[in-house]
Design a protein around this motif. Structure first.
Motif, PDB file in Angstrom:
ATOM      1  N   VAL A  99       0.160   8.880  -2.216  1.00 40.50           N
ATOM      2  CA  VAL A  99      -1.036   8.627  -1.405  1.00 40.50           C
ATOM      3  C   VAL A  99      -0.727   7.597  -0.322  1.00 40.50           C
ATOM      4  CG1 VAL A  99      -2.745   9.316  -3.111  1.00 40.50           C
ATOM      5  CG2 VAL A  99      -1.846   6.995  -3.172  1.00 40.50           C
ATOM      6  N   VAL A 100      -1.264   7.843   0.873  1.00 40.00           N
ATOM      7  CA  VAL A 100      -1.064   6.958   2.022  1.00 40.00           C
ATOM      8  C   VAL A 100      -2.434   6.553   2.545  1.00 40.00           C
ATOM      9  CG1 VAL A 100      -0.064   6.703   4.319  1.00 40.00           C
ATOM     10  CG2 VAL A 100       1.087   8.147   2.623  1.00 40.00           C
ATOM     11  N   ALA A 101      -2.669   5.246   2.643  1.00 41.79           N
ATOM     12  CA  ALA A 101      -3.939   4.751   3.189  1.00 41.79           C
ATOM     13  C   ALA A 101      -3.959   4.990   4.696  1.00 41.79           C
ATOM     14  CB  ALA A 101      -4.098   3.267   2.878  1.00 41.79           C
ATOM     15  N   MET A 102      -5.075   5.496   5.197  1.00 39.40           N
ATOM     16  CA  MET A 102      -5.147   5.857   6.611  1.00 39.40           C
ATOM     17  C   MET A 102      -6.067   4.950   7.424  1.00 39.40           C
ATOM     18  SD  MET A 102      -5.110  10.040   6.607  1.00 39.40           S
ATOM     19  CE  MET A 102      -6.640  10.269   5.695  1.00 39.40           C
ATOM     20  N   TYR A 103      -6.765   4.012   6.768  1.00 41.73           N
ATOM     21  CA  TYR A 103      -7.760   3.244   7.522  1.00 41.73           C
ATOM     22  C   TYR A 103      -7.861   1.820   6.988  1.00 41.73           C
ATOM     23  CZ  TYR A 103     -12.217   1.815   9.583  1.00 41.73           C
ATOM     24  OH  TYR A 103     -13.171   1.132  10.269  1.00 41.73           O
ATOM     25  N   GLY A 104      -8.114   0.902   7.896  1.00 38.77           N
ATOM     26  CA  GLY A 104      -8.431  -0.470   7.511  1.00 38.77           C
ATOM     27  C   GLY A 104      -7.213  -1.353   7.327  1.00 38.77           C
ATOM     28  N   ALA A 105      -7.444  -2.462   6.613  1.00 34.83           N
ATOM     29  CA  ALA A 105      -6.402  -3.491   6.446  1.00 34.83           C
ATOM     30  C   ALA A 105      -5.185  -2.969   5.711  1.00 34.83           C
ATOM     31  CB  ALA A 105      -6.984  -4.698   5.714  1.00 34.83           C
ATOM     32  N   ALA A 155      -4.027   0.170   5.962  1.00 33.03           N
ATOM     33  CA  ALA A 155      -3.502   1.373   6.622  1.00 33.03           C
ATOM     34  C   ALA A 155      -1.978   1.365   6.585  1.00 33.03           C
ATOM     35  CB  ALA A 155      -3.986   1.440   8.068  1.00 33.03           C
ATOM     36  N   GLY A 156      -1.396   2.499   6.204  1.00 35.59           N
ATOM     37  CA  GLY A 156       0.056   2.615   6.106  1.00 35.59           C
ATOM     38  C   GLY A 156       0.602   2.287   4.737  1.00 35.59           C
ATOM     39  N   GLN A 157      -0.228   1.668   3.871  1.00 38.98           N
ATOM     40  CA  GLN A 157       0.221   1.368   2.515  1.00 38.98           C
ATOM     41  C   GLN A 157       0.407   2.671   1.745  1.00 38.98           C
ATOM     42  OE1 GLN A 157       1.316  -1.815   2.332  1.00 38.98           O
ATOM     43  NE2 GLN A 157      -0.055  -2.536   0.734  1.00 38.98           N
ATOM     44  N   GLU A 180       5.502   0.512   9.482  1.00 39.94           N
ATOM     45  CA  GLU A 180       5.245  -0.144  10.769  1.00 39.94           C
ATOM     46  C   GLU A 180       5.171   0.870  11.902  1.00 39.94           C
ATOM     47  OE1 GLU A 180       4.281  -3.214  11.089  1.00 39.94           O
ATOM     48  OE2 GLU A 180       4.471  -3.380   8.909  1.00 39.94           O
ATOM     49  N   LYS A 181       6.038   1.862  11.874  1.00 34.71           N
ATOM     50  CA  LYS A 181       6.010   2.894  12.918  1.00 34.71           C
ATOM     51  C   LYS A 181       4.719   3.695  12.835  1.00 34.71           C
ATOM     52  CE  LYS A 181       8.871   6.430  15.102  1.00 34.71           C
ATOM     53  NZ  LYS A 181      10.159   7.149  15.069  1.00 34.71           N
ATOM     54  N   LEU A 182       4.282   3.974  11.620  1.00 33.71           N
ATOM     55  CA  LEU A 182       3.048   4.720  11.436  1.00 33.71           C
ATOM     56  C   LEU A 182       1.854   3.930  11.961  1.00 33.71           C
ATOM     57  CD1 LEU A 182       2.180   7.439  10.222  1.00 33.71           C
ATOM     58  CD2 LEU A 182       1.835   6.271   8.037  1.00 33.71           C
ATOM     59  N   ILE A 183       1.820   2.639  11.660  1.00 38.05           N
ATOM     60  CA  ILE A 183       0.718   1.799  12.131  1.00 38.05           C
ATOM     61  C   ILE A 183       0.733   1.701  13.655  1.00 38.05           C
ATOM     62  CG2 ILE A 183      -0.170  -0.577  12.169  1.00 38.05           C
ATOM     63  CD1 ILE A 183       0.630  -0.823   9.256  1.00 38.05           C
ATOM     64  N   GLN A 203      -9.357  -2.343  13.125  1.00 34.89           N
ATOM     65  CA  GLN A 203      -9.214  -1.505  11.934  1.00 34.89           C
ATOM     66  C   GLN A 203      -8.359  -0.288  12.286  1.00 34.89           C
ATOM     67  OE1 GLN A 203     -10.215  -2.218   8.901  1.00 34.89           O
ATOM     68  NE2 GLN A 203     -11.377  -4.044   9.375  1.00 34.89           N
ATOM     69  N   PRO A 204      -7.044  -0.343  12.058  1.00 36.36           N
ATOM     70  CA  PRO A 204      -6.177   0.789  12.392  1.00 36.36           C
ATOM     71  C   PRO A 204      -6.612   2.062  11.686  1.00 36.36           C
ATOM     72  CG  PRO A 204      -4.891  -1.149  11.791  1.00 36.36           C
ATOM     73  CD  PRO A 204      -6.307  -1.455  11.455  1.00 36.36           C
ATOM     74  N   ASN A 205      -6.504   3.182  12.383  1.00 40.38           N
ATOM     75  CA  ASN A 205      -6.902   4.469  11.837  1.00 40.38           C
ATOM     76  C   ASN A 205      -5.770   5.469  12.053  1.00 40.38           C
ATOM     77  OD1 ASN A 205      -8.202   6.736  10.925  1.00 40.38           O
ATOM     78  ND2 ASN A 205      -9.987   6.538  12.268  1.00 40.38           N
ATOM     79  N   ILE A 206      -5.167   5.924  10.965  1.00 45.12           N
ATOM     80  CA  ILE A 206      -4.052   6.867  11.016  1.00 45.12           C
ATOM     81  C   ILE A 206      -4.583   8.248  10.635  1.00 45.12           C
ATOM     82  CG2 ILE A 206      -1.794   7.461  10.064  1.00 45.12           C
ATOM     83  CD1 ILE A 206      -1.607   4.444   9.236  1.00 45.12           C
ATOM     84  N   SER A 207      -4.340   9.225  11.456  1.00 44.32           N
ATOM     85  CA  SER A 207      -4.843  10.564  11.153  1.00 44.32           C
ATOM     86  C   SER A 207      -3.895  11.296  10.212  1.00 44.32           C
ATOM     87  CB  SER A 207      -5.014  11.370  12.440  1.00 44.32           C
ATOM     88  OG  SER A 207      -3.746  11.691  12.986  1.00 44.32           O
ATOM     89  N   GLN A 208      -4.475  12.228   9.451  1.00 43.33           N
ATOM     90  CA  GLN A 208      -3.657  13.062   8.581  1.00 43.33           C
ATOM     91  C   GLN A 208      -2.692  13.911   9.415  1.00 43.33           C
ATOM     92  OE1 GLN A 208      -4.125  16.396   4.997  1.00 43.33           O
ATOM     93  NE2 GLN A 208      -5.953  15.567   5.966  1.00 43.33           N
ATOM     94  N   THR A 209      -3.123  14.270  10.615  1.00 41.25           N
ATOM     95  CA  THR A 209      -2.258  15.058  11.499  1.00 41.25           C
ATOM     96  C   THR A 209      -0.970  14.311  11.818  1.00 41.25           C
ATOM     97  OG1 THR A 209      -4.171  16.169  12.488  1.00 41.25           O
ATOM     98  CG2 THR A 209      -2.111  16.203  13.745  1.00 41.25           C
ATOM     99  N   LYS A 210      -1.089  13.017  12.100  1.00 39.68           N
ATOM    100  CA  LYS A 210       0.116  12.230  12.392  1.00 39.68           C
ATOM    101  C   LYS A 210       1.047  12.186  11.181  1.00 39.68           C
ATOM    102  CE  LYS A 210      -1.658   9.279  16.094  1.00 39.68           C
ATOM    103  NZ  LYS A 210      -0.810   9.913  17.118  1.00 39.68           N
ATOM    104  N   ILE A 211       0.467  12.069  10.008  1.00 39.88           N
ATOM    105  CA  ILE A 211       1.288  12.048   8.797  1.00 39.88           C
ATOM    106  C   ILE A 211       1.991  13.399   8.618  1.00 39.88           C
ATOM    107  CG2 ILE A 211       1.200  11.902   6.267  1.00 39.88           C
ATOM    108  CD1 ILE A 211      -1.078   9.855   6.597  1.00 39.88           C
ATOM    109  N   ARG A 212       1.280  14.465   8.853  1.00 43.69           N
ATOM    110  CA  ARG A 212       1.871  15.795   8.672  1.00 43.69           C
ATOM    111  C   ARG A 212       2.965  16.082   9.714  1.00 43.69           C
ATOM    112  NH1 ARG A 212      -0.394  19.625   5.626  1.00 43.69           N
ATOM    113  NH2 ARG A 212       0.234  21.247   7.092  1.00 43.69           N
ATOM    114  N   ASN A 213       2.883  15.432  10.872  1.00 42.67           N
ATOM    115  CA  ASN A 213       3.860  15.680  11.941  1.00 42.67           C
ATOM    116  C   ASN A 213       5.118  14.816  11.832  1.00 42.67           C
ATOM    117  OD1 ASN A 213       2.485  17.736  13.255  1.00 42.67           O
ATOM    118  ND2 ASN A 213       1.321  16.323  14.551  1.00 42.67           N
TER     119      ASN A 213
END
Length: 378
Positions: A74-80, A82-84, A121-124, A132-142
């Motif tokens: 599991v990858v956190a996509m939002y908030g403090a 994010a990226g964990q 760090e690159k993902l963030i 509040q950083p927001n990482i999309s599932q699309t970015k993770i899939r790409n």
């Protein structure tokens, strides 16, 4: 890229999904729930085996939440957080701010865990939003991800497990040293202010200092003001055209942060959640500050919820007061010890930073195909 490894987009080799949140206003979805349900803020450990909240089967069925099997990464996509990244040890649902990478035959979950740990760090940096950083599932899939043979994945994981365990033990030892340094200084403070001498006299605060209550800052607030406006935690809340307290005044919180006295070396305006302690003649300002560092203000807490101190109570505090000459000697002794401890703490903190850098270096080596047992530091 490593020539001997295949690479592909994560979404082309792994199934991923995000969760959902049952309607908060519907008690039927939460009360008596047995289904573990994690939010992005709970993705803060490698192995996740419990959740703060559980939802009901009805909540699961009537929302976009879904059950992920054990070994889902599991990858956190939002908030403090994010990226964990973490690995589910249990069957678990998540909210929509968590991306689940389902287990398959191409990866062992620990390999994916370490990959995302190194990629954090690159993902963030690709996230949208500032506070509040927001990482999309699309970015993770790409994400382009290496696909080493399972045997090589296992070797990389084994090496990183051993290295990280050793580093984390070293970090724990250093953090203990930092705590010991703090305790040493506190012990010295307690020792000094519990002693007596021929020229020591016990006095109440009402006789040796003035408590200057803070006031609303609206009338003096000016972005170009000369004096900082401070609250109980010492945080600068703006600037003022006027001041209430002189240099080297000790702040003690009236509300909120009541047990963290601070010495302020410049003139300042204190708001109504903070008291300024102004030493009268015969009491050294630094001696007063160090006494406050030794005193437990929590025992004077009058708050029913939020910690609170009362001025009349503080004025009854008794403190040992030696001659000004001896006050100065005590200050010199404490400042020498404080400087030594501060230097040691800075060295410890630098070592902690170096260990975090070593972790990142090992991750970079692992996913550059350079990490084998013979490469590990002794």
């Amino acid at each position: 890229m490593i020539e001997k490894w295949n690479y592909d987009k994560l979404g082309d080799v792994c199934d991923t999904s995000a969760g959902g949140t049952p309607l908060k206003s519907n008690k039927e979805y939460y009360e008596g729930g047995t289904v573990p349900w994690i939010r992005s803020g709970e993705v803060n450990n490698r192995n996740i085996c419990e959740s703060e909240i559980k939802i009901t089967e009805a909540g699961l069925k009537n929302s976009s939440a879904k059950l992920f099997p054990p070994d889902t990464v599991v990858v956190a996509m939002y908030g403090a957080t994010a990226g964990q990244v973490g690995i589910l040890d249990i069957e678990c649902a998540t909210n929509q701010a968590v991306c689940g990478i389902l287990p398959n035959e191409k990866f062992i979950p620990e390999f994916l865990y370490y990959f995302f740990l190194g990629f954090k760090e690159k993902l963030i940096s690709q996230a949208v939003g500032n506070a509040q950083p927001n990482i999309s599932q699309t970015k993770i899939r790409n994400i382009q991800i290496p696909i080493p043979p399972l045997e090589e994945q296992q070797q990389i994981v084994a090496i990183l497990d051993d290295a990280f365990a050793a580093i984390e033990q070293a970090q724990a030892n250093i953090e203990k040293n930092i705590d010991n340094a703090k305790e040493l200084f506190q012990s010295k403070l307690n020792e000094i202010f519990s002693q007596t001498g021929e020229d020591w006299e016990e006095k109440v605060w009402d006789d040796v200092l003035e408590i200057r209550s803070g006031r609303n800052q609206k009338q003096v607030l000016n972005s170009e003001g000369k004096y900082p406006i401070l609250g109980s935690a010492g945080k600068v809340m703006g600037y003022a055209d006027d001041f209430i307290c002189e240099e080297y005044t000790t702040i003690v919180g009236r509300k909120g942060t009541i047990n963290n006295p601070m010495l302020i070396k410049e003139k300042f305006w204190n708001v109504d959640t903070a008291f300024g302690l102004h030493a009268k003649d015969g009491l050294n300002k630094l001696y007063l500050f160090y006494f406050c560092r030794s005193f437990d203000f929590e025992k004077m807490d009058r708050g029913s919820g939020r910690p609170s101190l009362v001025k009349s109570d503080l004025l009854k505090i008794k403190m040992p007061v030696p001659s000004l000459e001896n006050q100065q000697k005590i200050i010199k002794q404490l400042e020498t010890l404080h400087d030594e401890i501060t230097s040691a703490q800075e060295l410890y903190k630098k070592k902690l930073t170096n260990l975090e850098d070593l972790k990142q270096s090992l991750l970079e080596q692992a996913f550059a195909g350079k990490l084998t047992h013979k490469d590990m530091p002794a």
